[in-house]
Design a protein around this motif. Structure first.
Motif, PDB file in Angstrom:
ATOM      1  N   ARG A 149     -17.631  19.371  -2.696  1.00  0.00           N
ATOM      2  CA  ARG A 149     -16.353  19.843  -2.170  1.00  0.00           C
ATOM      3  C   ARG A 149     -15.783  20.956  -3.049  1.00  0.00           C
ATOM      4  O   ARG A 149     -16.205  21.151  -4.189  1.00  0.00           O
ATOM      5  CB  ARG A 149     -15.319  18.727  -2.075  1.00  0.00           C
ATOM      6  CG  ARG A 149     -14.909  18.135  -3.406  1.00  0.00           C
ATOM      7  CD  ARG A 149     -13.437  17.724  -3.442  1.00  0.00           C
ATOM      8  NE  ARG A 149     -12.541  18.854  -3.599  1.00  0.00           N
ATOM      9  CZ  ARG A 149     -11.369  18.960  -3.010  1.00  0.00           C
ATOM     10  NH1 ARG A 149     -10.936  18.026  -2.210  1.00  0.00           N
ATOM     11  NH2 ARG A 149     -10.599  20.019  -3.239  1.00  0.00           N
ATOM     12  N   LYS A 154      -6.194  27.000  -0.255  1.00  0.00           N
ATOM     13  CA  LYS A 154      -5.448  25.922  -0.899  1.00  0.00           C
ATOM     14  C   LYS A 154      -4.030  25.785  -0.349  1.00  0.00           C
ATOM     15  O   LYS A 154      -3.247  26.739  -0.416  1.00  0.00           O
ATOM     16  CB  LYS A 154      -5.361  26.177  -2.421  1.00  0.00           C
ATOM     17  CG  LYS A 154      -6.686  26.102  -3.154  1.00  0.00           C
ATOM     18  CD  LYS A 154      -7.381  24.752  -3.005  1.00  0.00           C
ATOM     19  CE  LYS A 154      -6.604  23.593  -3.565  1.00  0.00           C
ATOM     20  NZ  LYS A 154      -7.307  22.298  -3.299  1.00  0.00           N
ATOM     21  N   GLU A 187     -11.659  22.781   2.882  1.00  0.00           N
ATOM     22  CA  GLU A 187     -10.485  22.748   3.784  1.00  0.00           C
ATOM     23  C   GLU A 187     -10.281  24.070   4.506  1.00  0.00           C
ATOM     24  O   GLU A 187     -10.369  25.149   3.910  1.00  0.00           O
ATOM     25  CB  GLU A 187      -9.233  22.409   2.966  1.00  0.00           C
ATOM     26  CG  GLU A 187      -7.965  22.477   3.808  1.00  0.00           C
ATOM     27  CD  GLU A 187      -6.761  21.769   3.211  1.00  0.00           C
ATOM     28  OE1 GLU A 187      -6.875  21.172   2.111  1.00  0.00           O
ATOM     29  OE2 GLU A 187      -5.691  21.818   3.851  1.00  0.00           O
ATOM     30  N   GLN A 205     -12.756  20.334   6.332  1.00  0.00           N
ATOM     31  CA  GLN A 205     -11.687  19.430   5.896  1.00  0.00           C
ATOM     32  C   GLN A 205     -10.359  19.867   6.500  1.00  0.00           C
ATOM     33  O   GLN A 205     -10.033  21.047   6.508  1.00  0.00           O
ATOM     34  CB  GLN A 205     -11.599  19.444   4.363  1.00  0.00           C
ATOM     35  CG  GLN A 205     -10.464  18.597   3.820  1.00  0.00           C
ATOM     36  CD  GLN A 205     -10.538  18.436   2.311  1.00  0.00           C
ATOM     37  OE1 GLN A 205     -11.614  18.283   1.732  1.00  0.00           O
ATOM     38  NE2 GLN A 205      -9.397  18.478   1.659  1.00  0.00           N
ATOM     39  N   GLY A 207      -6.537  19.095   5.720  1.00  0.00           N
ATOM     40  CA  GLY A 207      -5.786  18.501   4.622  1.00  0.00           C
ATOM     41  C   GLY A 207      -4.584  17.696   5.080  1.00  0.00           C
ATOM     42  O   GLY A 207      -4.164  17.762   6.245  1.00  0.00           O
ATOM     43  N   ALA A 208      -4.050  16.938   4.121  1.00  0.00           N
ATOM     44  CA  ALA A 208      -2.922  16.048   4.405  1.00  0.00           C
ATOM     45  C   ALA A 208      -1.752  16.801   5.044  1.00  0.00           C
ATOM     46  O   ALA A 208      -1.123  16.311   5.983  1.00  0.00           O
ATOM     47  CB  ALA A 208      -2.472  15.379   3.108  1.00  0.00           C
ATOM     48  N   ARG A 209      -1.492  17.988   4.542  1.00  0.00           N
ATOM     49  CA  ARG A 209      -0.331  18.742   5.047  1.00  0.00           C
ATOM     50  C   ARG A 209      -0.550  19.273   6.459  1.00  0.00           C
ATOM     51  O   ARG A 209       0.374  19.768   7.089  1.00  0.00           O
ATOM     52  CB  ARG A 209       0.000  19.885   4.081  1.00  0.00           C
ATOM     53  CG  ARG A 209       0.606  19.380   2.795  1.00  0.00           C
ATOM     54  CD  ARG A 209       0.390  20.319   1.627  1.00  0.00           C
ATOM     55  NE  ARG A 209       0.710  19.627   0.380  1.00  0.00           N
ATOM     56  CZ  ARG A 209      -0.129  18.814  -0.252  1.00  0.00           C
ATOM     57  NH1 ARG A 209      -1.332  18.578   0.239  1.00  0.00           N
ATOM     58  NH2 ARG A 209       0.236  18.217  -1.370  1.00  0.00           N
ATOM     59  N   LYS A 230      -7.749  14.226   6.537  1.00  0.00           N
ATOM     60  CA  LYS A 230      -6.992  13.480   5.535  1.00  0.00           C
ATOM     61  C   LYS A 230      -5.688  12.956   6.123  1.00  0.00           C
ATOM     62  O   LYS A 230      -5.083  13.589   6.991  1.00  0.00           O
ATOM     63  CB  LYS A 230      -6.724  14.372   4.321  1.00  0.00           C
ATOM     64  CG  LYS A 230      -8.037  14.865   3.690  1.00  0.00           C
ATOM     65  CD  LYS A 230      -7.854  15.495   2.349  1.00  0.00           C
ATOM     66  CE  LYS A 230      -7.853  14.456   1.254  1.00  0.00           C
ATOM     67  NZ  LYS A 230      -7.869  15.083  -0.084  1.00  0.00           N
ATOM     68  N   ARG A 260      -5.667   9.216   1.437  1.00  0.00           N
ATOM     69  CA  ARG A 260      -5.461   9.981   0.194  1.00  0.00           C
ATOM     70  C   ARG A 260      -4.122   9.638  -0.452  1.00  0.00           C
ATOM     71  O   ARG A 260      -3.593  10.383  -1.263  1.00  0.00           O
ATOM     72  CB  ARG A 260      -5.592  11.475   0.443  1.00  0.00           C
ATOM     73  CG  ARG A 260      -4.871  11.998   1.636  1.00  0.00           C
ATOM     74  CD  ARG A 260      -3.395  12.252   1.422  1.00  0.00           C
ATOM     75  NE  ARG A 260      -3.174  13.391   0.560  1.00  0.00           N
ATOM     76  CZ  ARG A 260      -2.107  13.540  -0.204  1.00  0.00           C
ATOM     77  NH1 ARG A 260      -1.139  12.624  -0.214  1.00  0.00           N
ATOM     78  NH2 ARG A 260      -1.954  14.619  -0.954  1.00  0.00           N
ATOM     79  N   HIS A 295      -6.226  12.520  -5.403  1.00  0.00           N
ATOM     80  CA  HIS A 295      -4.865  12.857  -4.973  1.00  0.00           C
ATOM     81  C   HIS A 295      -3.992  11.627  -4.753  1.00  0.00           C
ATOM     82  O   HIS A 295      -2.768  11.728  -4.782  1.00  0.00           O
ATOM     83  CB  HIS A 295      -4.914  13.727  -3.714  1.00  0.00           C
ATOM     84  CG  HIS A 295      -5.615  15.027  -3.961  1.00  0.00           C
ATOM     85  ND1 HIS A 295      -6.930  15.230  -3.642  1.00  0.00           N
ATOM     86  CD2 HIS A 295      -5.185  16.170  -4.553  1.00  0.00           C
ATOM     87  CE1 HIS A 295      -7.293  16.452  -4.007  1.00  0.00           C
ATOM     88  NE2 HIS A 295      -6.255  17.042  -4.571  1.00  0.00           N
ATOM     89  N   GLU A 321     -12.217  14.698  -7.721  1.00  0.00           N
ATOM     90  CA  GLU A 321     -12.354  16.089  -8.159  1.00  0.00           C
ATOM     91  C   GLU A 321     -12.929  16.183  -9.571  1.00  0.00           C
ATOM     92  O   GLU A 321     -12.543  15.428 -10.470  1.00  0.00           O
ATOM     93  CB  GLU A 321     -10.990  16.788  -8.091  1.00  0.00           C
ATOM     94  CG  GLU A 321     -10.576  17.005  -6.636  1.00  0.00           C
ATOM     95  CD  GLU A 321      -9.224  17.683  -6.469  1.00  0.00           C
ATOM     96  OE1 GLU A 321      -8.923  18.084  -5.339  1.00  0.00           O
ATOM     97  OE2 GLU A 321      -8.479  17.814  -7.470  1.00  0.00           O
TER      98      GLU A 321
HETATM   99  C1  PEP Z   1      -7.732  18.533  -1.275  1.00  0.00           C
HETATM  100  O1  PEP Z   1      -8.473  17.559  -1.050  1.00  0.00           O
HETATM  101  O2  PEP Z   1      -8.160  19.602  -1.728  1.00  0.00           O
HETATM  102  C2  PEP Z   1      -6.289  18.431  -0.996  1.00  0.00           C
HETATM  103  C3  PEP Z   1      -5.510  19.496  -1.039  1.00  0.00           C
HETATM  104  O3  PEP Z   1      -5.863  17.187  -0.727  1.00  0.00           O
HETATM  105  P1  PEP Z   1      -4.667  16.697   0.225  1.00  0.00           P
HETATM  106  O4  PEP Z   1      -4.723  17.512   1.482  1.00  0.00           O
HETATM  107  O5  PEP Z   1      -4.994  15.264   0.445  1.00  0.00           O
HETATM  108  O6  PEP Z   1      -3.396  16.875  -0.557  1.00  0.00           O
END
Ligand code: PEP
Ligand code: MN
Length: 357
Positions: A149, A154, A187, A205, A207-209, A230, A260, A295, A321
C-alpha cells in the motif's frame, strides 16, 4: 328490559370473537393474494392501497371511536398481514449473507483475500520516493507479503499538509510492485481519477473521508478492479454496509471492507477500533473484512495487540503502515513502524496467523 353488566359483557365477548374470526378470515385472503402476487412477481407490499383504505376508514367512521384510533388499529392489521406473508419490506442487499451465503474471495494477483487465511496490506502512509517505497517492499518480500500500500492522493485534514505525489506516486508504486512481483493498493479520491488509476493499482482504496462520496462509490462500482472500502470516521455499520452496496449494485462485487476505527469521546487513541464490527460485518455480509491497526489506534505501541485482536476475532486482512524512517515521514509519523519494528510485528502475529494456515 335494562341490560345488566353481565349481559353487556357477554355482548362484548361475542363481538371480540366475531372480530377474531373476521381478522383470521382477512388473514386467509391476504395469504391467497400473497400467493397470486408471488407468481406474478409483484411486490406484495402496497402502501398506496393501504393509504386508500385509511381514507375509507375516515370517510365511513360514524364513531364513537375517533378516526385516528381506528386508523392506528388498521395500520396494525396491515403490518400483521405483511408479517403473515413473510414480506421483507427491507430490500435484501446484494452484499448480505442472506443474498449469498458463501464467502466472497477477492483474488489479487494470486492472493486470495477471504480464503480463511490471514493476509497483510503493508506500506508507507504516503508515497514519498521510489527508494522509500522500495525499502519497505524489500522488507515485505522477505516476510513473504505481496500487498503493497501507499498513499499517492492523500486526504489530509489540513490543506497545508502534504497532499501526496498524485499520479507520480502511483507510478512509483507500480514500478516497485512490478520489480518485486507485488500488488498495489492505493487511495483514489476523485471519480475522474479512477480510469487513469487502473493503469497502476490492483486495488482501489476508498478512504474513510470518502465512504459516503456516492459518485466515487458508483464510479468504483463500474470498473472491474477490486475495491478496498474504509469505514467512515463516524459511520455506523449500517451506513458502511450501504456504502458497500453502492459499489456492488453498480456491478463490482470484488470488494473488501476495512474497519479503521471510529470517532468516540476517547482521547487515549486517535480513533476507537470498533473490534465488534468485524464479526458483525462477517455475519451480515459475505465480503472479506480488514482491520487497519495504524489509523484506528494511531499509536505504534498498540499495533501488535490490535492486530492480534483483529486476527483472533476473524479479520481476513490486517493493514498497517511501514516507513523506512517514520520520524521523517511526510504523514502519520507517530504511528508508522520502521523496518525492524515491522519485522518484530510480523513475528508477534505469527502464532495467530499460523492457526489460520
Ligand atoms: C489511509 O489508509 O491512507 C488513510 C488515509 O486512512 P483513512 O482513510 O482510514 O483515514
Ligand atoms: Mn496514514
Amino acid at each position: 328490559m335494562e341490560e345488566t353488566l353481565e349481559s353487556l359483557r357477554k355482548k362484548i365477548d361475542k363481538i371480540d370473537l366475531d372480530l377474531l374470526e373476521l381478522l383470521n378470515k382477512r388473514g386467509a385472503v391476504v395469504e391467497e393474494i400473497g400467493q397470486i402476487k408471488e407468481t406474478q412477481g409483484i411486490n406484495r407490499h402496497d402502501p398506496v392501497r393501504e393509504q386508500k383504505m385509511l381514507e375509507v376508514v375516515k370517510a365511513n367512521n360514524e364513531g364513537p371511536f375517533p378516526t385516528s384510533a381506528l386508523q392506528y388499529i388498521f395500520k396494525q392489521i396491515f403490518n400483521a398481514s405483511l408479517t403473515l406473508q413473510k414480506i421483507e419490506t427491507k430490500k435484501v442487499l446484494l452484499v448480505s449473507r442472506e443474498k449469498q451465503s458463501e464467502d466472497t474471495i477477492v483474488d489479487v494477483r494470486g492472493e486470495k483475500i477471504g480464503d480463511g487465511q490471514t493476509h497483510f496490506v503493508m506500506g508507507p502512509c504516503s508515497v514519498e520516493s521510489y527508494e522509500q517505497v522500495r525499502e519497505v517492499a524489500l522488507a515485505m518480500k522477505d516476510q513473504g507479503l505481496k500487498l503493497l500500500r501507499g498513499g499517492a492522493f492523500k486526504p489530509r485534514t489540513s490543506p497545508y499538509d502534504f497532499q501526496g505525489l498524485g499520479v507520480e506516486g502511483l507510478k512509483i508504486l507500480r514500478q516497485v510492485a512490478d520489480d518485486f512481483g507485488m500488488a498495489v493498493v492505493s487511495e483514489i479520491m476523485h471519480p475522474g481519477n479512477i480510469e487513469e488509476a487502473l493503469d497502476y493499482v490492483d486495488i482501489i482504496q476508498i478512504g474513510a473521508r470518502n465512504m459516503q462520496n456516492f459518485e466515487l462509490l458508483k464510479a468504483a462500482g463500474q470498473v472491474k478492479r477490486p475495491v478496498w472500502l474504509k469505514r467512515g470516521l463516524s459511520a455506523t455499520i449500517e451506513e458502511f454496509i450501504y456504502a458497500a452496496e453502492y459499489i456492488v449494485s453498480n456491478g463490482n462485487d470484488q470488494l473488501i471492507l476495512c474497519e479503521r476505527g471510529i470517532r468516540t469521546y476517547e482521547k487515549a487513541t486517535r480513533n476507537t477500533l470498533d473490534i465488534s464490527s468485524v464479526p458483525i460485518l462477517k455475519k451480515e455480509t459475505h465480503l472479506p473484512v480488514a482491520v487497519d491497526v495504524t489509523h484506528s489506534g494511531g499509536r505504534r505501541d498498540l499495533l501488535l495487540p490490535l492486530a492480534k485482536a483483529a486476527i483472533a476475532i476473524g479479520a481476513d486482512v490486517v493493514m498497517a503502515e511501514v516507513h523506512p524512517d517514520p520520524a521523517t515521514a511526510l504523514s502519520d509519523s507517530a504511528q508508522q513502524m520502521d523496518i525492524a519494528q515491522f519485522n518484530s510485528f510480523m513475528e508477534g502475529v505469527q502464532p495467530l496467523v499460523s492457526l489460520n494456515q
